[in-house]
Scaffold this active site. Structure first.
Site, PDB file in Angstrom:
ATOM      1  N   GLU A 103       0.763  -1.209   0.036  1.00  0.00           N
ATOM      2  CA  GLU A 103      -0.014   0.043  -0.051  1.00  0.00           C
ATOM      3  C   GLU A 103       0.926   1.227  -0.029  1.00  0.00           C
ATOM      4  O   GLU A 103       1.847   1.285   0.726  1.00  0.00           O
ATOM      5  CB  GLU A 103      -0.946   0.057   1.321  1.00  0.00           C
ATOM      6  CG  GLU A 103      -2.354  -0.255   1.083  1.00  0.00           C
ATOM      7  CD  GLU A 103      -3.069   0.582   0.271  1.00  0.00           C
ATOM      8  OE1 GLU A 103      -2.637   1.234  -0.540  1.00  0.00           O
ATOM      9  OE2 GLU A 103      -4.533   0.498   0.575  1.00  0.00           O
ATOM     10  N   ASP A 107      -3.794   5.378   6.521  1.00  0.00           N
ATOM     11  CA  ASP A 107      -4.410   6.314   7.100  1.00  0.00           C
ATOM     12  C   ASP A 107      -5.241   6.057   8.384  1.00  0.00           C
ATOM     13  O   ASP A 107      -4.590   6.126   9.376  1.00  0.00           O
ATOM     14  CB  ASP A 107      -5.152   7.076   6.245  1.00  0.00           C
ATOM     15  CG  ASP A 107      -5.398   8.620   6.159  1.00  0.00           C
ATOM     16  OD1 ASP A 107      -5.563   9.052   7.352  1.00  0.00           O
ATOM     17  OD2 ASP A 107      -5.577   9.342   5.320  1.00  0.00           O
ATOM     18  N   LYS A 135      -0.084   6.969   8.857  1.00  0.00           N
ATOM     19  CA  LYS A 135      -0.219   8.345   9.755  1.00  0.00           C
ATOM     20  C   LYS A 135      -0.603   8.011  11.082  1.00  0.00           C
ATOM     21  O   LYS A 135      -1.847   7.666  11.344  1.00  0.00           O
ATOM     22  CB  LYS A 135      -1.408   9.121   9.193  1.00  0.00           C
ATOM     23  CG  LYS A 135      -0.895   9.825   7.898  1.00  0.00           C
ATOM     24  CD  LYS A 135      -2.264  10.798   7.476  1.00  0.00           C
ATOM     25  CE  LYS A 135      -1.963  11.418   5.999  1.00  0.00           C
ATOM     26  NZ  LYS A 135      -3.264  12.097   5.460  1.00  0.00           N
TER      27      LYS A 135
HETATM   28  C1  PRP Z   1      -5.815   5.539  -0.044  1.00  0.00           C
HETATM   29  C2  PRP Z   1      -4.851   4.540   0.131  1.00  0.00           C
HETATM   30  C3  PRP Z   1      -5.312   3.542   0.944  1.00  0.00           C
HETATM   31  C4  PRP Z   1      -6.408   4.022   1.749  1.00  0.00           C
HETATM   32  C5  PRP Z   1      -5.868   4.388   3.053  1.00  0.00           C
HETATM   33  O1  PRP Z   1      -6.663   4.866  -1.177  1.00  0.00           O
HETATM   34  O2  PRP Z   1      -4.244   3.900  -1.226  1.00  0.00           O
HETATM   35  O3  PRP Z   1      -5.887   2.355   0.099  1.00  0.00           O
HETATM   36  O4  PRP Z   1      -6.574   5.310   1.048  1.00  0.00           O
HETATM   37  O5  PRP Z   1      -6.678   5.021   3.958  1.00  0.00           O
HETATM   38  P1  PRP Z   1      -7.307   4.325   5.117  1.00  0.00           P
HETATM   39  O6  PRP Z   1      -6.309   3.835   5.843  1.00  0.00           O
HETATM   40  O7  PRP Z   1      -8.035   5.385   5.865  1.00  0.00           O
HETATM   41  O8  PRP Z   1      -8.379   3.245   4.663  1.00  0.00           O
HETATM   42  P2  PRP Z   1      -7.877   5.941  -1.924  1.00  0.00           P
HETATM   43  O9  PRP Z   1      -9.158   5.384  -1.586  1.00  0.00           O
HETATM   44  O10 PRP Z   1      -7.519   7.443  -1.754  1.00  0.00           O
HETATM   45  O11 PRP Z   1      -7.813   5.482  -3.423  1.00  0.00           O
HETATM   46  P3  PRP Z   1      -6.589   5.471  -4.447  1.00  0.00           P
HETATM   47  O12 PRP Z   1      -5.225   4.376  -3.847  1.00  0.00           O
HETATM   48  O13 PRP Z   1      -6.985   5.225  -5.782  1.00  0.00           O
HETATM   49  O14 PRP Z   1      -6.039   6.952  -4.373  1.00  0.00           O
END
Ligand code: PRP
Length: 184
Positions: A103, A107, A135
């Site tokens: 990943e 977050d 984070k």
């Molecule tokens: C982002 C990242 C993770 C997720 C993390 O993806 O790639 O998959 O958010 O967030 P979390 O820990 O709060 O669940 P996003 O949904 O923005 O899609 P992308 O990878 O296509 O930008």
């Protein structure tokens, strides 16, 4: 895309290219060591993980298999629900395989926590997580991370796969955007 290409839109660089390259080499060496005796399947989570997947896989010495998933949280904008929908599933069965989820960022942890549970239910030999960024202040669900790049402050970051409104994924560094970019 270089930081200078963003001009005033870039507020600051958090992780520059040299630091990214050095960290990717470190992660690759650790994964090479740990999986020396068993084949590893890297599972990248689209779209953010494209850059780290490509660099990590190339920095490794072991042959790897690669597969991809695309997931989306229900509801737009916030991702607080923790309910995840599969937009694109793995191409192949993972029964008996050693899976390493790759990943770009952890977050809240909701996506990875759901994903790890989902993958474990498919009967793999093992499931581990590699995330380039985390984070700690934003984490709501504890997700064991076997391979971590950097812990970063709870700020909105772009670059190295991470987007704002689908842009800046191709920025070569990780940084923050100036408030005017968000209409601030
Ligand atoms: C982002 C990242 C993770 C997720 C993390 O993806 O790639 O998959 O958010 O967030 P979390 O820990 O709060 O669940 P996003 O949904 O923005 O899609 P992308 O990878 O296509 O930008």
């Amino acid at each position: 895309m270089q930081p200078s290409d963003l001009g005033r839109d870039l507020e600051k660089v958090l992780i520059d290219e040299d630091a990214i390259t050095a960290k990717v080499a470190e992660l690759a060496a650790a994964i090479d060591r740990d999986y020396a005796d068993r084949p590893v399947l890297l599972v990248g989570v689209l779209k953010g993980a494209v850059m780290i997947m490509a660099d990590l896989a190339r920095a490794m010495s072991l042959p790897v298999e690669m597969d991809w998933m695309a997931v989306s949280s229900y509801g737009s904008g916030t991702k607080s629900s923790g309910v995840v929908r599969i937009l694109k599933d793995l191409d192949k069965d993972i029964t008996g395989k050693h899976v390493l989820v790759v990943e770009d960022i952890l977050d809240t942890g909701l996506t990875l926590s759901w994903l790890v549970r989902n993958l474990r239910s498919r009967g793999p030999a093992s499931v581990q997580v590699c995330t380039f960024l985390r984070k700690p202040e934003a984490v709501k669900v504890d997700v064991p991370v076997a391979y971590l790049g950097f812990d970063i402050p709870n700020e909105f970051v772009v670059g190295y796969g991470l987007d704002y409104a689908e842009r800046y994924r191709n920025l070569r560094v990780v940084g923050t955007l100036a408030p005017h970019v968000y209409g601030g």
